[in-house]
Design an enzyme around this catalytic site. Structure first.
Site, mmCIF file in Angstrom:
data_model
loop_
_atom_site.group_PDB
_atom_site.id
_atom_site.type_symbol
_atom_site.label_atom_id
_atom_site.label_comp_id
_atom_site.label_asym_id
_atom_site.label_seq_id
_atom_site.Cartn_x
_atom_site.Cartn_y
_atom_site.Cartn_z
ATOM 1 N N THR A 43 0.829 -1.212 0.000
ATOM 2 C CA THR A 43 0.000 0.000 0.000
ATOM 3 C C THR A 43 0.862 1.261 0.000
ATOM 4 O O THR A 43 0.552 2.231 -0.691
ATOM 5 C CB THR A 43 -0.970 -0.013 1.200
ATOM 6 N N CYS A 44 1.949 1.239 0.748
ATOM 7 C CA CYS A 44 2.845 2.404 0.794
ATOM 8 C C CYS A 44 3.504 2.626 -0.569
ATOM 9 O O CYS A 44 3.694 3.767 -0.996
ATOM 10 C CB CYS A 44 3.904 2.224 1.871
ATOM 11 N N THR A 45 3.832 1.546 -1.253
ATOM 12 C CA THR A 45 4.433 1.651 -2.581
ATOM 13 C C THR A 45 3.433 2.254 -3.567
ATOM 14 O O THR A 45 3.796 3.132 -4.356
ATOM 15 C CB THR A 45 4.924 0.263 -3.075
#
Length: 149
Positions: A43-45
């Site tokens: 999700t952060c990517t």
């Protein structure tokens, strides 16, 4: 948590290249600071890549960008290099910056309680005053959320 109308907290952090980034040097342009739980996670990517892919739109709107997580400089360097982000990533292993912004909070996942970073985006004006806080960040549309304000 920092809210609309609050002043940009004073901080110094180390970026992916081991250089010091100071909040004092971020005044004068509109600023987006996005906090994410962990480098190189799915999700952060998606969020970081969405901001990177749309960086020219954000720049055109007058924004400078800064990402911050509790990862080490080495992890930030790896994440930054892997995706060639056009903005700095700050390593805040001590959680000093995270706590100044109020994003280091108690979280619950699958019935477990632990401390972690709440994915949040802060938007500051040229004078360092918080104009908006996006608490429900949608990773796939992070840029649109910033620009719709």
């Amino acid at each position: 948590m920092l809210k609309t109308g609050d002043k940009l907290p004073q901080f110094k952090g180390i970026n992916q290249d081991g250089e010091t980034v100071s909040s004092e040097n971020l005044i004068g342009k509109k600023l987006v600071i996005f906090f994410y739980p962990q480098a190189n996670t799915p999700t952060c990517t998606v969020e970081a890549c969405n901001l990177s892919d749309n960086y020219s739109k954000l720049e055109k709107a007058g924004f400078q960008l800064l990402g911050i997580s509790g990862d080490s400089v080495k992890k930030q360097k790896n994440f930054h290099s892997k995706f060639a982000f056009p903005y700095d990533l700050i390593a805040d292993e001590s959680h000093e910056i995270l706590e100044k912004f109020g994003v280091w909070q108690e979280k619950k996942t699958f019935g477990k309680t632990y401390m972690g970073i709440v994915r949040t985006t802060f938007i500051f004006d040229e004078k360092g005053i918080c104009e908006r806080v996006i608490e429900k960040v949608t990773s796939k549309t992070a840029t649109e959320q910033i620009l719709e304000g």
